[in-house]
Design a protein around this motif. Structure first.
Motif, short mmCIF file in Angstrom:
data_model
loop_
_atom_site.label_atom_id
_atom_site.label_comp_id
_atom_site.label_asym_id
_atom_site.label_seq_id
_atom_site.Cartn_x
_atom_site.Cartn_y
_atom_site.Cartn_z
N ASP A 29 51.03 -46.84 -8.14
CA ASP A 29 50.93 -48.16 -7.53
C ASP A 29 49.75 -48.95 -8.10
N ARG A 33 49.67 -52.62 -10.27
CA ARG A 33 48.85 -53.75 -9.86
C ARG A 33 47.65 -53.99 -10.77
N SER A 35 44.89 -52.09 -11.15
CA SER A 35 43.71 -51.91 -10.33
C SER A 35 43.13 -50.50 -10.47
N ARG A 60 45.96 -53.42 -1.62
CA ARG A 60 47.28 -53.86 -1.14
C ARG A 60 47.24 -55.08 -0.24
#
Length: 68
Positions: A29, A33, A35, A60
């Protein structure tokens, strides 16, 4: 070392499964993103549920981001 001998094998396996699942999800995830995926993945391997909580709050949740 005696403490590890007292933990049943199924509990040890469950802990390993939880940490690997968390780490994998955080890495994938965070990579989507952009990150710091390696940071989140490695942190996810050593603790539970701290990394999930911090990831959810700081990556998030859009309402915590400035300017968005």
């Amino acid at each position: 070392m005696d403490e590890l001998k007292q933990i049943p094998i199924w509990q040890g396996a469950l802990i390993v499964l939880i940490l690997l699942s968390q780490s994998t999800w955080l890495f994938i995830d965070a990579r989507k993103r952009g990150s710091y995926p390696w940071f989140w993945g490695m942190w996810g391997l050593i603790q539970f549920p701290g990394p999930l909580i911090f990831y959810w709050l700081f990556v998030r949740k859009r309402w915590l981001r400035k300017g968005k």
